[in-house]
Scaffold this active site. Structure first.
Site, mmCIF file in Angstrom:
data_model
loop_
_atom_site.group_PDB
_atom_site.id
_atom_site.type_symbol
_atom_site.label_atom_id
_atom_site.label_comp_id
_atom_site.label_asym_id
_atom_site.label_seq_id
_atom_site.Cartn_x
_atom_site.Cartn_y
_atom_site.Cartn_z
ATOM 1 N N ASP A 135 42.126 38.514 33.123
ATOM 2 C CA ASP A 135 41.772 38.843 31.767
ATOM 3 C C ASP A 135 43.196 39.514 31.322
ATOM 4 O O ASP A 135 43.721 40.215 32.083
ATOM 5 C CB ASP A 135 40.701 39.302 31.334
ATOM 6 C CG ASP A 135 39.377 38.508 31.586
ATOM 7 O OD1 ASP A 135 39.655 37.420 31.410
ATOM 8 O OD2 ASP A 135 38.128 39.245 31.822
ATOM 9 N N ASP B 26 38.533 32.227 27.930
ATOM 10 C CA ASP B 26 37.504 32.680 27.286
ATOM 11 C C ASP B 26 37.641 32.414 25.991
ATOM 12 O O ASP B 26 36.318 32.087 25.301
ATOM 13 C CB ASP B 26 37.476 34.431 27.551
ATOM 14 C CG ASP B 26 37.273 34.526 28.957
ATOM 15 O OD1 ASP B 26 36.813 34.029 29.730
ATOM 16 O OD2 ASP B 26 37.901 35.780 29.336
#
Length: 171
Positions: A119, A138
């Protein structure tokens, strides 16, 4: 172009963009150490985070068994999304399913290769962070699910509508 071809194209593009962005952030930019960051805008940083769990940090994979169970769980969900996409007739829904599938595959590859999901996108307003640090996969999954929900709740396709009943007056 058949709808399912279009959906697979969307999924492939999301997958490639996701993996390319992760490579760029962790490779050329050198953000490959936990919480290393680079300010891009006053409200947006690139920040490396190893995500060992699923959405919102739920179900953290503390060991190899949990890691592979998460891979199997997300692969099962991706297979279900693919099955739905191959049968879906409405192109906007196929595109949304392609977003979800491409995002899922990008995160599955990370978890399989690295043991965690990379991330890096950190949107914030001062110290307020309305989202956890996320990635392209995401974002694609979230947008795809939102499109599906909005279409399911608010959009009525002409072909699916029941014909209006008209009152006929016999004279």
């Amino acid at each position: 172009m058949k709808n399912w071809h279009f959906g697979l194209l969307v999924a492939a593009l999301v997958f490639l963009i996701d993996q390319g962005a992760k490579y760029y952030v962790t490779g050329p930019l050198g953000l490959n150490v936990q919480d290393a960051s680079l300010t891009v805008l006053p409200i947006f940083d690139l920040r490396f985070v190893k995500n060992v769990g699923v959405s919102l940090g739920l179900l953290p994979a503390s060991g190899a068994t949990m890691r592979w169970l998460l891979v199997l769980l997300t692969a099962g969900i991706a297979a279900g999304v693919l099955w739905w996409m191959l049968r879906e007739k409405k192109r906007p829904d196929v595109a949304a399913l392609g977003l979800v599938l491409g995002g899922a595959l990008g995160n599955i590859l990370d978890r399989t290769r690295l043991g965690y999901v990379v991330d890096f996108a950190d949107l914030h307003f001062g110290t307020w962070r309305p989202f956890l640090v996320f990635n392209v996969a995401d974002a694609a999954i979230t947008i795809g699910v939102l499109i599906l929900l909005i279409r399911a709740l608010f959009v009525r396709d002409k072909a699916g509508q029941a014909p209006a009943v008209e009152n006929e007056v016999n004279a």
